[in-house]
Design an enzyme around this catalytic site. Structure first.
Site, short mmCIF file in Angstrom:
data_model
loop_
_atom_site.label_atom_id
_atom_site.label_comp_id
_atom_site.label_asym_id
_atom_site.label_seq_id
_atom_site.Cartn_x
_atom_site.Cartn_y
_atom_site.Cartn_z
N GLU A 176 -28.78 17.19 -2.93
CA GLU A 176 -27.91 16.40 -2.06
C GLU A 176 -27.01 15.55 -2.93
O GLU A 176 -27.48 14.72 -3.72
CB GLU A 176 -28.71 15.51 -1.11
CG GLU A 176 -27.80 14.72 -0.18
CD GLU A 176 -28.54 13.78 0.75
OE1 GLU A 176 -27.86 13.13 1.58
OE2 GLU A 176 -29.77 13.68 0.66
N GLU A 196 -26.90 10.00 -6.62
CA GLU A 196 -26.16 8.85 -6.10
C GLU A 196 -25.83 7.93 -7.28
O GLU A 196 -26.49 7.96 -8.32
CB GLU A 196 -27.01 8.12 -5.06
CG GLU A 196 -26.37 6.89 -4.44
CD GLU A 196 -25.00 7.17 -3.86
OE1 GLU A 196 -24.04 6.56 -4.36
OE2 GLU A 196 -24.88 8.01 -2.95
N ASP A 249 -23.22 11.13 -12.21
CA ASP A 249 -22.20 12.09 -11.81
C ASP A 249 -22.83 13.42 -11.43
O ASP A 249 -23.48 14.08 -12.25
CB ASP A 249 -21.21 12.27 -12.97
CG ASP A 249 -19.97 13.06 -12.60
OD1 ASP A 249 -19.99 13.76 -11.57
OD2 ASP A 249 -18.99 12.97 -13.34
N ASP A 299 -16.15 11.08 -0.62
CA ASP A 299 -14.94 10.26 -0.61
C ASP A 299 -13.71 11.15 -0.50
O ASP A 299 -13.52 12.05 -1.32
CB ASP A 299 -14.88 9.44 -1.91
CG ASP A 299 -13.85 8.34 -1.86
OD1 ASP A 299 -12.78 8.55 -1.25
OD2 ASP A 299 -14.10 7.27 -2.44
N ASP A 322 -15.38 13.58 7.89
CA ASP A 322 -14.67 13.09 9.07
C ASP A 322 -13.19 12.85 8.75
O ASP A 322 -12.49 12.23 9.55
CB ASP A 322 -15.31 11.82 9.62
CG ASP A 322 -15.27 10.67 8.61
OD1 ASP A 322 -14.95 10.92 7.43
OD2 ASP A 322 -15.56 9.52 9.01
N THR A 344 -26.48 8.69 11.79
CA THR A 344 -26.66 7.34 11.28
C THR A 344 -25.52 6.45 11.78
O THR A 344 -24.54 6.92 12.37
CB THR A 344 -26.68 7.31 9.74
OG1 THR A 344 -25.37 7.62 9.26
CG2 THR A 344 -27.67 8.33 9.20
N LYS A 345 -25.62 5.18 11.48
CA LYS A 345 -24.63 4.21 11.96
C LYS A 345 -23.25 4.50 11.40
O LYS A 345 -22.24 4.20 12.05
CB LYS A 345 -25.06 2.79 11.59
CG LYS A 345 -25.17 2.53 10.10
CD LYS A 345 -25.64 1.12 9.81
CE LYS A 345 -25.77 0.86 8.32
NZ LYS A 345 -26.24 -0.52 8.04
N PHE A 346 -23.16 5.09 10.22
CA PHE A 346 -21.85 5.35 9.63
C PHE A 346 -21.09 6.42 10.42
O PHE A 346 -19.90 6.29 10.66
CB PHE A 346 -22.02 5.78 8.17
CG PHE A 346 -22.60 4.71 7.30
CD1 PHE A 346 -21.86 3.59 6.96
CD2 PHE A 346 -23.89 4.81 6.84
CE1 PHE A 346 -22.39 2.59 6.17
CE2 PHE A 346 -24.44 3.82 6.04
CZ PHE A 346 -23.69 2.71 5.71
N GLU A 347 -21.79 7.45 10.85
CA GLU A 347 -21.08 8.44 11.65
C GLU A 347 -20.77 7.91 13.03
O GLU A 347 -19.74 8.25 13.62
CB GLU A 347 -21.88 9.73 11.77
CG GLU A 347 -21.05 10.79 12.48
CD GLU A 347 -21.73 12.12 12.62
OE1 GLU A 347 -21.20 12.95 13.37
OE2 GLU A 347 -22.78 12.32 11.99
#
Length: 292
Positions: free
Chosen positions: A120, A145, A172, A195, A231, A270-273
């Site tokens: 991931e 991450e 990276d 990003d 998105d 999740t809250k971000f989506e």
């Protein structure tokens, strides 16, 4: 099969509005927007990365809470590793590195078992990472991450749920793919909400370029999946065109109820989506398979 539930887990974690980190070594690698087509050399004399790319992320500074620091102190040495090529070439490399191929992770040793491996890229605060690991205990999940507080939050979730099938690399993801994972070693690669670098002058920083698709295809086992979600409409178009142009991958229609996949494409929301939905942004899911 049912349509995948969508997620935005890493949200702003790798966002472009934060402090910059250094470029990947070797600015003159083939195909670079600013390169001369010559293969560059890293400062230690080794060949540069497989294709030219400035980093697709900027690191975020963040202070850990006391609880996060505690989880880090207890778990990082066992569950995490920094992505630093020089470290992995040391003779006293960590035990989870393959000593016969010092740039490759020995994931069987690190996880303590042999299981299908999922990479991931951009695990963010780990909400989806931990949920998917719980839902698929038969898989080993390698999360990459750069944001230290986000990693610490994932370590907390691992502790609370007593998860044994997650390991974390900080740094990276392209270095991980190029130098730490062997060809045909991955069952799936997940890239959720990378990003988009929306400004045209920053497009060269986007993670998902043609070279990345070729690299992922090389690391996937036959029958392995690449699952991407975004998105950002323009980035989705770029990803779609670039992925479809990779000859080693074939686009899948995950609406096909009879399609059998090696891993789930279900993802918790999740809250971000939810924020993306609140402002009316469409979520684009794209899945490719490496034909057997």
């Amino acid at each position: 099969m049912p349509e995948p539930t969508l997620i935005r887990d890493n949200g702003p974690v790798n966002h472009a509005d934060h402090d910059t980190v250094g470029r990947v070594s070797g600015a003159d690698r083939p195909g670079s927007p600013s390169g001369n087509g010559q293969r560059g050399r890293d400062r230690d004399g080794r060949g540069s990365h497989l294709y030219p790319r400035v980093t697709s992320f900027r690191s975020r500074r963040g202070t850990l809470t006391d609880a996060q620091q505690g989880a880090w102190d207890r778990q990082w040495e066992r569950l995490g590793s920094e992505v630093a090529p020089e470290r992995h070439l040391d003779t006293d490399a960590p035990r989870h590195l393959d000593t016969d191929a010092p740039r490759h992770l020995d994931t069987d040793a690190w996880f303590g078992r042999s299981a299908p491996l999922v990479l991931e890229i951009g695990s963010g605060t780990g909400t989806a990472t931990s949920a998917m690991a719980q839902a698929e205990p038969e898989l080993d999940l390698l999360a990459v991450e750069v944001y230290r507080p986000g990693i610490a939050q994932l370590l907390q979730q691992i502790e609370r749920a007593e998860l044994g099938n997650i390991r974390i690399l900080r740094g990276d993801a392209v270095v991980v793919l190029e130098e730490m994972l062997a060809p045909q070693s991955l069952t799936a690669v997940r890239v959720y909400f990378p990003d988009p670098w929306p400004k045209a002058r920053h497009h060269k920083r986007r993670l998902l370029q043609s070279g990345t698709f070729a690299l992922v295809a090389d690391r996937l086992k036959p029958g392995g999946l690449l699952h991407i979600a975004t998105d950002h409409a323009e980035y989705a178009e770029h990803i779609s065109e670039t992925g479809d142009a990779e000859p080693a991958l074939r686009r899948l229609d995950w609406h096909d109820p009879g399609m059998k996949l090696p891993v789930s494409v279900q993802r918790p929301v999740t809250k971000f989506e939810n924020k993306a939905h609140d402002v009316g942004r469409e979520i684009n899911d794209m899945i490719w398979i490496k034909p057997s």
